[in-house]
Write a protein that holds these residues in place. Structure first.
Motif, PDB file in Angstrom:
ATOM      1  N   SER A 155       1.004  -1.074  -0.057  1.00  0.00           N
ATOM      2  CA  SER A 155       0.022  -0.213   0.143  1.00  0.00           C
ATOM      3  C   SER A 155       0.952   1.693  -0.338  1.00  0.00           C
ATOM      4  O   SER A 155       1.583   1.421   0.636  1.00  0.00           O
ATOM      5  N   LYS A 156       0.778   2.368  -0.928  1.00  0.00           N
ATOM      6  CA  LYS A 156       1.436   3.298  -1.248  1.00  0.00           C
ATOM      7  C   LYS A 156       0.890   4.477  -0.561  1.00  0.00           C
ATOM      8  O   LYS A 156       1.387   5.824   0.153  1.00  0.00           O
ATOM      9  N   TYR A 157      -0.305   5.011  -1.298  1.00  0.00           N
ATOM     10  CA  TYR A 157      -1.697   5.561  -1.379  1.00  0.00           C
ATOM     11  C   TYR A 157      -2.716   5.982  -1.588  1.00  0.00           C
ATOM     12  O   TYR A 157      -3.415   5.033  -1.212  1.00  0.00           O
ATOM     13  N   TRP A 158      -3.271   7.368  -0.776  1.00  0.00           N
ATOM     14  CA  TRP A 158      -4.309   7.349  -0.163  1.00  0.00           C
ATOM     15  C   TRP A 158      -5.039   8.548  -0.856  1.00  0.00           C
ATOM     16  O   TRP A 158      -4.553   9.850  -0.835  1.00  0.00           O
ATOM     17  N   MET A 159      -6.115   8.332  -1.364  1.00  0.00           N
ATOM     18  CA  MET A 159      -6.771   9.784  -2.215  1.00  0.00           C
ATOM     19  C   MET A 159      -8.418  10.179  -1.362  1.00  0.00           C
ATOM     20  O   MET A 159      -8.928   8.367  -1.709  1.00  0.00           O
ATOM     21  N   ASP A 160      -8.170  10.721  -1.267  1.00  0.00           N
ATOM     22  CA  ASP A 160      -9.298  11.039  -0.387  1.00  0.00           C
ATOM     23  C   ASP A 160     -10.957  12.271  -0.984  1.00  0.00           C
ATOM     24  O   ASP A 160     -10.409  13.640  -0.963  1.00  0.00           O
ATOM     25  N   PHE A 161     -11.402  12.033  -1.375  1.00  0.00           N
ATOM     26  CA  PHE A 161     -12.863  12.462  -2.110  1.00  0.00           C
ATOM     27  C   PHE A 161     -13.687  13.468  -1.427  1.00  0.00           C
ATOM     28  O   PHE A 161     -14.246  12.166  -0.344  1.00  0.00           O
ATOM     29  N   GLY A 162     -14.324  14.139  -0.976  1.00  0.00           N
ATOM     30  CA  GLY A 162     -14.925  15.154  -0.174  1.00  0.00           C
ATOM     31  C   GLY A 162     -15.723  16.157  -0.307  1.00  0.00           C
ATOM     32  O   GLY A 162     -14.982  16.594  -1.072  1.00  0.00           O
ATOM     33  N   ASN A 163     -17.664  16.112   0.350  1.00  0.00           N
ATOM     34  CA  ASN A 163     -17.768  17.323  -0.460  1.00  0.00           C
ATOM     35  C   ASN A 163     -19.243  17.508   0.272  1.00  0.00           C
ATOM     36  O   ASN A 163     -19.899  16.828   0.314  1.00  0.00           O
ATOM     37  N   SER A 164     -19.312  19.054   0.305  1.00  0.00           N
ATOM     38  CA  SER A 164     -20.637  19.608   0.447  1.00  0.00           C
ATOM     39  C   SER A 164     -21.762  20.021  -0.605  1.00  0.00           C
ATOM     40  O   SER A 164     -21.770  19.358  -2.015  1.00  0.00           O
ATOM     41  N   GLN A 165     -22.768  20.904  -0.465  1.00  0.00           N
ATOM     42  CA  GLN A 165     -23.269  20.963  -1.665  1.00  0.00           C
ATOM     43  C   GLN A 165     -23.406  21.661  -2.813  1.00  0.00           C
ATOM     44  O   GLN A 165     -22.667  20.921  -4.270  1.00  0.00           O
ATOM     45  N   TYR A 166     -21.782  22.902  -2.588  1.00  0.00           N
ATOM     46  CA  TYR A 166     -21.961  23.230  -3.671  1.00  0.00           C
ATOM     47  C   TYR A 166     -19.845  23.550  -3.887  1.00  0.00           C
ATOM     48  O   TYR A 166     -19.099  24.289  -4.490  1.00  0.00           O
ATOM     49  N   SER A 167     -19.618  22.487  -2.347  1.00  0.00           N
ATOM     50  CA  SER A 167     -17.478  22.956  -2.320  1.00  0.00           C
ATOM     51  C   SER A 167     -17.333  21.083  -2.108  1.00  0.00           C
ATOM     52  O   SER A 167     -18.214  20.237  -1.843  1.00  0.00           O
ATOM     53  N   GLY A 168     -16.153  20.964  -2.158  1.00  0.00           N
ATOM     54  CA  GLY A 168     -15.104  20.259  -2.099  1.00  0.00           C
ATOM     55  C   GLY A 168     -14.112  19.580  -1.673  1.00  0.00           C
ATOM     56  O   GLY A 168     -13.800  21.119  -2.589  1.00  0.00           O
ATOM     57  N   GLN A 169     -13.312  18.790  -2.206  1.00  0.00           N
ATOM     58  CA  GLN A 169     -11.646  19.185  -2.028  1.00  0.00           C
ATOM     59  C   GLN A 169     -11.747  17.138  -2.153  1.00  0.00           C
ATOM     60  O   GLN A 169     -11.910  16.603  -2.126  1.00  0.00           O
ATOM     61  N   VAL A 170      -9.990  17.059  -2.775  1.00  0.00           N
ATOM     62  CA  VAL A 170      -9.456  16.001  -2.676  1.00  0.00           C
ATOM     63  C   VAL A 170      -8.034  16.281  -2.794  1.00  0.00           C
ATOM     64  O   VAL A 170      -6.827  17.524  -2.309  1.00  0.00           O
ATOM     65  N   LEU A 171      -7.697  15.184  -1.520  1.00  0.00           N
ATOM     66  CA  LEU A 171      -6.238  15.260  -1.375  1.00  0.00           C
ATOM     67  C   LEU A 171      -5.507  13.892  -0.853  1.00  0.00           C
ATOM     68  O   LEU A 171      -6.437  12.622  -0.622  1.00  0.00           O
ATOM     69  N   LEU A 172      -4.499  13.832  -1.566  1.00  0.00           N
ATOM     70  CA  LEU A 172      -3.588  12.879  -1.972  1.00  0.00           C
ATOM     71  C   LEU A 172      -2.945  12.588  -0.471  1.00  0.00           C
ATOM     72  O   LEU A 172      -2.526  13.651  -0.308  1.00  0.00           O
TER      73      LEU A 172
END
Length: 268
Positions: A155-172
């Motif tokens: 295991s090397k990487y984790w990419m997480d997606f999260g969002n609300s109604q109009y905004s969000g983020q991606v984090l590696l």
């Protein structure tokens, strides 16, 4: 004169020139996960055309398709009642000729508190809609940090997606340290912290948000805008594609606000 070096993360070499397809656990098959699966299939096709070993994806979700999922998520009326993971994987396999796998259950430890073999992969991409699931994933990946060894699917990487109604983020994030080459030009960064480590308190503050299932598309759109998931999936996929093509990155994620059409890279 500013002599500060630019921070760079060099991607693990196993992603650039793999002997076998890179194994990915895609966790969540809803608004973002359904979009992300399609981008991964396109990416796999492009990589194999470039003489790369490509990707091998396993999709995890215990949810079934309801009327509220139609339109905002990539499901058809004829698929109602089927498990999301099975419907999506069957469609992708038929269209792209892949042999990817579906799991009709949550990505979690078994009744004995153990991580099953099929839960181990080189990369994890989470598209979950509640805080509890993120911390559960982080706990599993923390355990994999301690058991890192010289074996396939390390295991090397984790990419997480999260969002609300109009905004969000991606984090590696990295699962443990990724060995970096010596560089006189850059300040290399071996460890990218988990979203639960870096933004854990903010996640806990948002834990009280309503995550009850929607009964209609109109009700679902009150929680998440029609295009927030697909836009976020495209931007996250672009970051992932750059890892494969360039072998390094100065960004580890993106903040997105679709209401005012602004995006902001998250620097190392």
């Amino acid at each position: 004169m500013n002599s500060e070096k630019k921070k760079i993360h060099f991607v693990d070499s196993s992603l650039i020139n793999p002997t076998n397809p890179i194994t990915i656990n895609l966790i969540g098959a809803g608004g973002t996960g359904s979009q992300m699966l399609t981008t991964l299939a396109r990416m796999n096709h492009a990589l194999t055309e470039l003489n790369h070993a490509g990707l091998s994806v396993r999709l995890w979700d215990d949810d079934v398709i309801t009327e509220a999922n139609l339109g905002r998520q990539l499901f058809a009326e004829s698929e109602m009642g089927f498990h999301k993971s099975v419907a999506l994987i069957n469609r992708i396999n038929r269209f792209f000729g892949t042999n990817w796998k579906a799991e009709k259950r949550k990505f979690e430890k078994d009744n004995l508190g153990k991580v099953q073999k099929n839960m181990q992969s080189v990369m994890y991409i989470s598209c979950v809609d509640n805080v509890k699931s993120r911390f559960a994933i982080a706990e599993i990946l923390d355990g994999l940090k301690e058991s890192r060894g010289y074996y396939r699917n390390q295991s090397k990487y984790w990419m997480d997606f999260g969002n609300s109604q109009y905004s969000g983020q991606v984090l590696l994030s990295t699962i443990g340290d990724i060995k970096q080459p010596n560089s006189e030009k850059y300040e290399t960064v071996a460890n990218l912290p988990f979203v639960t480590e870096e933004f854990g308190e903010l996640l806990k503050l948002s834990e009280a948000e309503d995550d009850t299932p929607s009964c209609s598309l109109a009700e679902a759109l009150e929680k998440q805008d029609l295009f927030i998931n697909s836009t976020l999936a495209q931007m996250g996929s672009s970051l992932l594609w750059s890892l494969f093509r360039n072998g390094l990155t100065e960004n580890r994620g993106i903040f997105l606000n679709l209401k005012n059409f602004q995006s902001q890279p998250i620097k190392l």
